[in-house]
Design a protein around this motif. Structure first.
Motif, PDB file in Angstrom:
ATOM      1  N   GLY A  67      19.584 -91.407  24.573  1.00 59.72           N
ATOM      2  CA  GLY A  67      20.162 -92.714  24.844  1.00 59.72           C
ATOM      3  C   GLY A  67      21.042 -92.741  26.073  1.00 59.72           C
ATOM      4  O   GLY A  67      21.095 -93.748  26.787  1.00 59.72           O
ATOM      5  N   ARG A  68      21.732 -91.655  26.339  1.00 57.61           N
ATOM      6  CA  ARG A  68      22.605 -91.620  27.509  1.00 57.61           C
ATOM      7  C   ARG A  68      21.797 -91.761  28.796  1.00 57.61           C
ATOM      8  O   ARG A  68      22.175 -92.513  29.700  1.00 57.61           O
ATOM      9  N   GLU A  69      20.666 -91.055  28.867  1.00 57.12           N
ATOM     10  CA  GLU A  69      19.810 -91.179  30.046  1.00 57.12           C
ATOM     11  C   GLU A  69      19.213 -92.578  30.150  1.00 57.12           C
ATOM     12  O   GLU A  69      19.076 -93.135  31.242  1.00 57.12           O
ATOM     13  N   LEU A  70      18.831 -93.162  28.995  1.00 62.06           N
ATOM     14  CA  LEU A  70      18.298 -94.525  28.997  1.00 62.06           C
ATOM     15  C   LEU A  70      19.324 -95.505  29.552  1.00 62.06           C
ATOM     16  O   LEU A  70      19.021 -96.319  30.438  1.00 62.06           O
ATOM     17  N   ARG A  71      20.548 -95.441  29.038  1.00 65.35           N
ATOM     18  CA  ARG A  71      21.598 -96.352  29.507  1.00 65.35           C
ATOM     19  C   ARG A  71      21.875 -96.149  31.001  1.00 65.35           C
ATOM     20  O   ARG A  71      22.118 -97.125  31.728  1.00 65.35           O
ATOM     21  N   LYS A  72      21.861 -94.909  31.451  1.00 65.15           N
ATOM     22  CA  LYS A  72      22.109 -94.618  32.866  1.00 65.15           C
ATOM     23  C   LYS A  72      21.018 -95.234  33.731  1.00 65.15           C
ATOM     24  O   LYS A  72      21.299 -95.874  34.757  1.00 65.15           O
ATOM     25  N   LEU A  73      19.763 -95.050  33.337  1.00 66.01           N
ATOM     26  CA  LEU A  73      18.658 -95.608  34.109  1.00 66.01           C
ATOM     27  C   LEU A  73      18.723 -97.128  34.161  1.00 66.01           C
ATOM     28  O   LEU A  73      18.544 -97.729  35.232  1.00 66.01           O
ATOM     29  N   MET A  74      18.976 -97.757  33.016  1.00 62.55           N
ATOM     30  CA  MET A  74      19.045 -99.221  32.988  1.00 62.55           C
ATOM     31  C   MET A  74      20.222 -99.711  33.819  1.00 62.55           C
ATOM     32  O   MET A  74      20.138-100.742  34.494  1.00 62.55           O
ATOM     33  N   GLY A  75      21.334 -98.968  33.775  1.00 61.92           N
ATOM     34  CA  GLY A  75      22.495 -99.337  34.580  1.00 61.92           C
ATOM     35  C   GLY A  75      22.253 -99.200  36.069  1.00 61.92           C
ATOM     36  O   GLY A  75      22.896 -99.866  36.885  1.00 61.92           O
ATOM     37  N   GLU A  76      21.320 -98.332  36.434  1.00 63.39           N
ATOM     38  CA  GLU A  76      20.949 -98.162  37.839  1.00 63.39           C
ATOM     39  C   GLU A  76      19.847 -99.130  38.253  1.00 63.39           C
ATOM     40  O   GLU A  76      19.240 -98.974  39.306  1.00 63.39           O
ATOM     41  N   ASN A  77      19.600-100.097  37.398  1.00 61.11           N
ATOM     42  CA  ASN A  77      18.614-101.154  37.670  1.00 61.11           C
ATOM     43  C   ASN A  77      17.187-100.630  37.689  1.00 61.11           C
ATOM     44  O   ASN A  77      16.319-101.169  38.380  1.00 61.11           O
ATOM     45  N   VAL A  78      16.938 -99.550  36.917  1.00 61.88           N
ATOM     46  CA  VAL A  78      15.573 -99.092  36.694  1.00 61.88           C
ATOM     47  C   VAL A  78      15.029 -99.900  35.528  1.00 61.88           C
ATOM     48  O   VAL A  78      15.246 -99.563  34.367  1.00 61.88           O
ATOM     49  N   LEU A  79      14.375-101.019  35.817  1.00 57.46           N
ATOM     50  CA  LEU A  79      13.963-101.965  34.781  1.00 57.46           C
ATOM     51  C   LEU A  79      12.461-101.853  34.547  1.00 57.46           C
ATOM     52  O   LEU A  79      11.663-102.363  35.334  1.00 57.46           O
ATOM     53  N   PRO A  80      12.052-101.192  33.457  1.00 57.58           N
ATOM     54  CA  PRO A  80      10.622-101.001  33.186  1.00 57.58           C
ATOM     55  C   PRO A  80       9.979-102.254  32.625  1.00 57.58           C
ATOM     56  O   PRO A  80      10.660-103.209  32.223  1.00 57.58           O
ATOM     57  N   ASP A  81       8.662-102.246  32.579  1.00 55.57           N
ATOM     58  CA  ASP A  81       7.920-103.341  31.953  1.00 55.57           C
ATOM     59  C   ASP A  81       7.853-103.171  30.442  1.00 55.57           C
ATOM     60  O   ASP A  81       7.650-104.143  29.705  1.00 55.57           O
ATOM     61  N   LEU A  82       8.018-101.921  29.965  1.00 56.95           N
ATOM     62  CA  LEU A  82       7.981-101.632  28.529  1.00 56.95           C
ATOM     63  C   LEU A  82       8.660-100.286  28.293  1.00 56.95           C
ATOM     64  O   LEU A  82       8.593 -99.390  29.138  1.00 56.95           O
ATOM     65  N   ILE A  83       9.318-100.164  27.120  1.00 59.11           N
ATOM     66  CA  ILE A  83       9.981 -98.919  26.750  1.00 59.11           C
ATOM     67  C   ILE A  83       9.352 -98.365  25.480  1.00 59.11           C
ATOM     68  O   ILE A  83       9.186 -99.090  24.491  1.00 59.11           O
ATOM     69  N   VAL A  84       8.963 -97.087  25.520  1.00 59.94           N
ATOM     70  CA  VAL A  84       8.545 -96.357  24.326  1.00 59.94           C
ATOM     71  C   VAL A  84       9.769 -95.577  23.861  1.00 59.94           C
ATOM     72  O   VAL A  84      10.261 -94.702  24.574  1.00 59.94           O
ATOM     73  N   LEU A  85      10.263 -95.893  22.672  1.00 56.18           N
ATOM     74  CA  LEU A  85      11.575 -95.413  22.230  1.00 56.18           C
ATOM     75  C   LEU A  85      11.473 -94.663  20.912  1.00 56.18           C
ATOM     76  O   LEU A  85      10.997 -95.201  19.908  1.00 56.18           O
ATOM     77  N   ASP A  86      11.927 -93.409  20.909  1.00 54.81           N
ATOM     78  CA  ASP A  86      11.929 -92.610  19.692  1.00 54.81           C
ATOM     79  C   ASP A  86      13.052 -93.080  18.772  1.00 54.81           C
ATOM     80  O   ASP A  86      14.153 -93.406  19.221  1.00 54.81           O
ATOM     81  N   LEU A  87      12.772 -93.109  17.474  1.00 60.54           N
ATOM     82  CA  LEU A  87      13.777 -93.553  16.508  1.00 60.54           C
ATOM     83  C   LEU A  87      14.829 -92.488  16.250  1.00 60.54           C
ATOM     84  O   LEU A  87      16.030 -92.732  16.328  1.00 60.54           O
ATOM     85  N   MET A  88      14.381 -91.278  15.926  1.00 60.94           N
ATOM     86  CA  MET A  88      15.293 -90.205  15.535  1.00 60.94           C
ATOM     87  C   MET A  88      15.613 -89.312  16.727  1.00 60.94           C
ATOM     88  O   MET A  88      14.786 -88.505  17.145  1.00 60.94           O
ATOM     89  N   MET A  89      16.823 -89.480  17.278  1.00 60.96           N
ATOM     90  CA  MET A  89      17.275 -88.656  18.392  1.00 60.96           C
ATOM     91  C   MET A  89      18.707 -88.219  18.141  1.00 60.96           C
ATOM     92  O   MET A  89      19.463 -88.939  17.479  1.00 60.96           O
ATOM     93  N   PRO A  90      19.110 -87.062  18.652  1.00 62.39           N
ATOM     94  CA  PRO A  90      20.514 -86.678  18.544  1.00 62.39           C
ATOM     95  C   PRO A  90      21.388 -87.635  19.335  1.00 62.39           C
ATOM     96  O   PRO A  90      20.949 -88.225  20.319  1.00 62.39           O
TER      97      PRO A  90
END
Length: 241
Positions: free
Chosen positions: A37-60
């Protein structure tokens, strides 16, 4: 030539990330990988806006449900959720948090590709390309407050009006797309995703029940209007509280 569709894969298992990255690139998608999630938030905050996200449910750390809710509150991007559990409760919670589809591990990459294509088709079918743009938190319309964090609807006296999961999802779809004609298929996609079946009339029944709860006069609706031959239009002015 148009730019390739951009897919962001978020999974803490490196083998799965790399496998999906290679497979999707082979099918001419642009792919970005994130391990948590930390990397996801960082990417989105850097305006890396994908067309779709594949997101795992169970992560540390921050799990997929929390991240999905955050994405729904802040971004207009479809989400396909991956879960190793495959249990009914996890699937339902994931969809209620705003996931557009889900797939249980282990899975065939070809099936995930089919799901991605289906979700992208549905999201792109909405009028003007607008999809889920109203942020989360408290949304005001007419004399009502819709609290998307608490999953509740309150009137101007702060009295909570009970909504079923289907009614809540339908109302969220309407406030996300005010003054837009949404046909039954689009509303089914927004509220039920891949579980929708052809000629499903449940939307009409839910609209009827929702009108009884929010309209001053359900027999002469002014908030959810029927567009003959088209579907329904939510006519209330919507604002972030």
């Amino acid at each position: 030539m148009s730019d390739p569709v951009h897919i962001l894969v978020v999974d803490d298992h490196r083998d799965i990330r790399d496998l999906l990255g290679r497979y999707l690139r082979q099918h001419e998608y642009r792919v970005t990988l994130a391990s948590d999630g930390r990397e996801l938030r960082k990417l989105m905050g850097e305006n890396v806006l994908p067309d779709l996200i594949v997101l795992d449910l169970m992560m540390p750390g921050e799990d997929g449900l929390s991240l999905c809710r955050w994405l729904r509150e802040n971004y207009d991007v479809p989400v396909v959720m991956l879960t190793a559990l495959g249990e009914e409760t996890d699937r339902i919670i994931g969809l209620e948090m705003g996931a557009d589809d889900y797939l249980a591990k282990p899975f065939n990459p070809r099936e995930l590709l089919a799901r991605i294509k289906a979700v992208l088709r549905r999201s792109q079918s909405l009028p003007s390309g607008r999809r889920g743009q109203m942020p989360g938190g408290e949304i005001g319309f007419d004399r009502w407050i819709l609290d998307r964090t608490r999953h509740e609807l309150r009137d101007e006296q702060d009295v909570v009006v009970p909504l079923s999961a289907g009614e809540f999802a339908l109302l969220c779809s309407f406030v996300d797309h005010p003054n837009m004609v949404l046909n039954r298929d689009q509303l089914l996609d927004l509220t039920k995703g891949r579980e929708a079946i052809p000629f499903d009339r449940s939307i009409d029944n839910q609209v009827s029940r929702l009108r009884k709860k929010i309209e001053p006069d359900p027999k002469t609706p002014t908030l959810i209007k029927t567009v003959w031959g088209g579907g329904y239009m939510f006519t209330a002015e919507v604002s972030k509280k």
